[in-house]
Design an enzyme around this catalytic site. Sequence first.
Site, PDB file in Angstrom:
ATOM      1  N   ARG A  79       0.827  -1.216   0.000  1.00 14.43           N
ATOM      2  CA  ARG A  79       0.000   0.000   0.000  1.00 14.43           C
ATOM      3  C   ARG A  79       0.861   1.267   0.000  1.00 14.43           C
ATOM      4  NH1 ARG A  79      -5.329  -0.715  -0.101  1.00 14.43           N
ATOM      5  NH2 ARG A  79      -6.239  -2.588   0.816  1.00 14.43           N
ATOM      6  N   GLU A  80       2.083   1.133  -0.477  1.00  9.86           N
ATOM      7  CA  GLU A  80       2.998   2.297  -0.563  1.00  9.86           C
ATOM      8  C   GLU A  80       2.390   3.415  -1.420  1.00  9.86           C
ATOM      9  OE1 GLU A  80       6.149   3.160   0.657  1.00  9.86           O
ATOM     10  OE2 GLU A  80       5.746   5.013  -0.436  1.00  9.86           O
ATOM     11  N   THR A 118      -3.909   3.673  -6.450  1.00  9.79           N
ATOM     12  CA  THR A 118      -2.904   3.378  -7.489  1.00  9.79           C
ATOM     13  C   THR A 118      -3.129   4.239  -8.724  1.00  9.79           C
ATOM     14  OG1 THR A 118      -2.888   1.120  -6.678  1.00  9.79           O
ATOM     15  CG2 THR A 118      -1.932   1.478  -8.862  1.00  9.79           C
ATOM     16  N   ILE A 139     -11.830  -5.445  -5.498  1.00 13.86           N
ATOM     17  CA  ILE A 139     -13.097  -6.124  -5.200  1.00 13.86           C
ATOM     18  C   ILE A 139     -14.191  -5.099  -4.953  1.00 13.86           C
ATOM     19  CG2 ILE A 139     -12.000  -8.202  -4.269  1.00 13.86           C
ATOM     20  CD1 ILE A 139     -12.860  -7.173  -1.448  1.00 13.86           C
ATOM     21  N   ASP A 140     -13.810  -3.864  -4.578  1.00 14.39           N
ATOM     22  CA  ASP A 140     -14.802  -2.851  -4.189  1.00 14.39           C
ATOM     23  C   ASP A 140     -15.599  -2.273  -5.368  1.00 14.39           C
ATOM     24  OD1 ASP A 140     -13.591  -3.261  -1.762  1.00 14.39           O
ATOM     25  OD2 ASP A 140     -12.503  -1.368  -1.742  1.00 14.39           O
ATOM     26  N   GLY A 183     -15.788  -3.453   1.016  1.00 13.05           N
ATOM     27  CA  GLY A 183     -16.196  -2.431   0.047  1.00 13.05           C
ATOM     28  C   GLY A 183     -15.663  -1.059   0.365  1.00 13.05           C
ATOM     29  N   GLN A 272     -13.000 -12.832   0.889  1.00 14.46           N
ATOM     30  CA  GLN A 272     -13.533 -12.195  -0.324  1.00 14.46           C
ATOM     31  C   GLN A 272     -12.443 -11.823  -1.317  1.00 14.46           C
ATOM     32  OE1 GLN A 272     -16.814  -9.120   1.054  1.00 14.46           O
ATOM     33  NE2 GLN A 272     -15.451  -9.673   2.703  1.00 14.46           N
TER      34      GLN A 272
HETATM   35  O1  F6P Z   1      -9.815  -2.054  -1.259  1.00 11.97           O
HETATM   36  C1  F6P Z   1     -10.037  -3.410  -1.079  1.00 11.97           C
HETATM   37  C2  F6P Z   1     -10.263  -3.716   0.351  1.00 11.97           C
HETATM   38  O2  F6P Z   1     -10.378  -5.108   0.404  1.00 11.97           O
HETATM   39  C3  F6P Z   1     -11.436  -3.026   1.030  1.00 11.97           C
HETATM   40  O3  F6P Z   1     -12.647  -3.626   0.719  1.00 11.97           O
HETATM   41  C4  F6P Z   1     -11.055  -3.135   2.478  1.00 11.97           C
HETATM   42  O4  F6P Z   1     -11.606  -2.098   3.231  1.00 11.97           O
HETATM   43  C5  F6P Z   1      -9.579  -2.983   2.435  1.00 11.97           C
HETATM   44  O5  F6P Z   1      -9.164  -3.369   1.155  1.00 11.97           O
HETATM   45  C6  F6P Z   1      -8.806  -3.781   3.451  1.00 11.97           C
HETATM   46  O6  F6P Z   1      -7.451  -3.539   3.220  1.00 11.97           O
HETATM   47  P1  F6P Z   1      -6.141  -4.040   3.956  1.00 11.97           P
HETATM   48  O7  F6P Z   1      -5.508  -5.036   3.042  1.00 11.97           O
HETATM   49  O8  F6P Z   1      -5.300  -2.818   4.037  1.00 11.97           O
HETATM   50  O9  F6P Z   1      -6.525  -4.592   5.260  1.00 11.97           O
END
Ligand code: F6P
Length: 346
Positions: A79-80, A118, A139-140, A183, A272
């Site tokens: 998530r950089e 991104t 997925i969102d 989501g 999911q």
């Molecule tokens: O953006 C996709 C997602 O799966 C969202 O639905 C969720 O809120 C988030 O990522 C969870 O992200 P992380 O991997 O940072 O826990």
Amino acid sequence: MGKIKIVQRIGILTAGGDCPGLNAAIRGVGKTAIVKYDMKLVGISDGFTGMINKEYRELTEKDLSGILTVGGTILGTSREKPFKSDKGKKEISKPKLISEHYDQMGLDCLVCIGGNGTIKTAHLLAQEGLNVVGIPKTIDNDVWGTDLTFGFDSAVNIATEAIDRLHSTANSHKRIMIIEVMGHNAGWIALYSGIAGGGDVILIPEIQYSDQKVAEYLIQRASENKPYSIVVVAEGIRMAVKESCSAAQSLSKKITELTGLETRETVLGYIQRGGTPSPMDRVLATRYGAAAADMIAERDYGKMVAFRNNDIVSVPLSEVSGKTKLVSENDPMVIQARNMGTSFGI
Ligand code: F6P
């Protein structure tokens, strides 16, 4: 006379939360680039972290075999966010490092596969002068400018199967079953899986619900001798009182308090996002990948591939960056569900 550069060297990375279909997209880009255009493919490790640390490897066509159906991403992700202010820090700025490494790796273009964050970074890099093409995944399904992102269909399939399974246990025990789906701030997964799984109540972030209305609706169902109810909740719903527990847990407490009905909750979580992509996601990701390679061959940079009106198109990153595609209160699916008696808690 300057030489015309024919062979292009493409960098490719996957960033943000993973989702089913990433490998299908990498394969789509790579096979088209290698087989059709004789280009070279460079896989960047762990999203933008790999560009910052210059961690990459060349990918051959053979490396792309056998990955179509595999979940996750062979490149890794992170998530950089390189443009997030690093003011005050002494080190060289991350965007500058990325530009330098882009040149040192000999890249002609960087394909960025990811969600809203991104796409925003891709746009900023394009403004810094890099040749960039974006591919929307999550997925969102909340990326602006495209009807669909890959990963969404797989997530809806998984959530729907979970809801289907909750029906029978809910019926046996005459319970209210709450299921929380992902989501972020968008309700697409809840809306689609809620409708597909016959949810009685669907709560999404875009529609402000009231606990009282949800409770009244559930009491009404019980009084009509409907033995159980299914409540599908998006993780990002706006709760009257913010609690540290999950949306499902908080709602479960509220419903028990207001209705006296026995209630249980399930948080579906990362299931999911894992595992093999659905056939629809494999097709969409493959088509996105192939279209991205075609765009690169045409030097059509600074754009994102998108799915609109059943067609693959491209849209400027400047048009989509920084926006989020949310469910409208007047979405035909919301209206149709409401017309059938589904409650949105309003
Ligand atoms: O953006 C996709 C997602 O799966 C969202 O639905 C969720 O809120 C988030 O990522 C969870 O992200 P992380 O991997 O940072 O826990």
